[in-house]
Design a protein around this motif. Structure first.
Motif, PDB file in Angstrom:
ATOM      1  N   GLU A  15       0.798  -1.215   0.000  1.00  0.00           N
ATOM      2  CA  GLU A  15       0.000   0.000   0.000  1.00  0.00           C
ATOM      3  C   GLU A  15       0.838   1.275   0.000  1.00  0.00           C
ATOM      4  N   GLU A  27       1.981   6.738   1.654  1.00  0.00           N
ATOM      5  CA  GLU A  27       0.707   6.033   1.545  1.00  0.00           C
ATOM      6  C   GLU A  27      -0.277   6.785   0.670  1.00  0.00           C
ATOM      7  N   GLN A  28       0.006   8.056   0.416  1.00  0.00           N
ATOM      8  CA  GLN A  28      -0.832   8.859  -0.463  1.00  0.00           C
ATOM      9  C   GLN A  28       0.042   9.708  -1.377  1.00  0.00           C
ATOM     10  N   CYS A  64       4.455  13.233  -5.417  1.00  0.00           N
ATOM     11  CA  CYS A  64       4.342  13.748  -4.053  1.00  0.00           C
ATOM     12  C   CYS A  64       3.915  15.219  -4.115  1.00  0.00           C
ATOM     13  N   GLU A  76      -5.568  15.217  -7.115  1.00  0.00           N
ATOM     14  CA  GLU A  76      -6.036  15.040  -5.742  1.00  0.00           C
ATOM     15  C   GLU A  76      -5.131  14.082  -5.003  1.00  0.00           C
ATOM     16  N   LEU A  77      -5.057  14.262  -3.696  1.00  0.00           N
ATOM     17  CA  LEU A  77      -4.320  13.357  -2.831  1.00  0.00           C
ATOM     18  C   LEU A  77      -5.114  12.058  -2.711  1.00  0.00           C
ATOM     19  N   MET A  78      -4.474  10.935  -3.040  1.00  0.00           N
ATOM     20  CA  MET A  78      -5.185   9.647  -3.059  1.00  0.00           C
ATOM     21  C   MET A  78      -4.336   8.539  -2.472  1.00  0.00           C
ATOM     22  N   ASP A  79      -5.039   7.500  -2.026  1.00  0.00           N
ATOM     23  CA  ASP A  79      -4.351   6.288  -1.619  1.00  0.00           C
ATOM     24  C   ASP A  79      -4.228   5.364  -2.838  1.00  0.00           C
ATOM     25  N   GLU A  80      -3.717   4.164  -2.612  1.00  0.00           N
ATOM     26  CA  GLU A  80      -3.478   3.238  -3.720  1.00  0.00           C
ATOM     27  C   GLU A  80      -4.755   2.873  -4.477  1.00  0.00           C
TER      28      GLU A  80
END
Length: 181
Positions: A15, A27-28, A64, A76-80
């Motif tokens: 992740e 992670e994001q 980043c 946008e800031l996102m996770d996996e």
């Protein structure tokens, strides 16, 4: 007691996402688009481009926050899972554009005699057809890899009916597809 190093490393890095520009991990990440020419050096779809110096094409990137500022990324800031949803949607758009090109758009880009307008690209320009069709097949392979990620990670596939609609369109045009029959 023996330590399974492969499993330990995979657990630590699971992740995690990597910035395409600088390699930072987190992670994001910011997932979005930029037209900055310098982003062509790391944008996934630009890897095969030969002249990246003056590219103003819209590029999907995963970066980043500091790199997002530097490359002016609209994202946008996102996770996996969020990133994978954006990637599969982007792949779908590219596949739709590819099949639209093979179906009709090519007629607007090359000189075609009016009498040949009813023919397919494979009959009018077999070399161009081969190039475009191979691009479509690479995109289909990418789609299958992305689809597999969703299944393996037990994440619901966004718009699951898209695949059958696409396959029907491709088959209706007389082409084969890796996405179904």
């Amino acid at each position: 007691m023996q330590l399974d190093w492969d499993k330990a490393i995979n657990d630590i890095l699971s992740e995690k996402m990597t910035c395409q520009a600088c390699g930072a991990m987190g992670e994001q990440m910011i997932v979005g688009y930029t037209r900055e020419a310098a982003a062509a050096e790391f944008a996934t779809r630009c890897k095969e481009c030969t002249d990246k110096s003056d590219c103003d094409a819209r590029k999907l990137v995963v970066v980043c926050e500091p790199c997002a500022r530097q490359y002016r990324v609209n994202g946008e800031l996102m996770d996996e899972a969020g990133m994978m949803s954006v990637l599969i949607d982007e792949c779908r758009r590219n596949l739709e554009d590819s099949i639209d090109y093979l179906a009709t758009y090519w007629k607007e880009e090359i000189e075609v005699d009016f009498d040949d307008m009813a023919k397919g690209l494979d009959q009018v320009d077999p070399e161009l057809f081969k190039e475009e069709d191979s691009w479509r097949l690479r995109l289909e392979e990418e789609y299958l890899q992305l689809h597999r990620w969703f299944r393996e990670n037990h994440v619901p596939i966004p718009d699951p009916g898209w695949r059958s609609t696409y396959a029907e369109e491709v088959i209706g045009l007389g082409y084969t597809t890796l996405l179904g029959d």
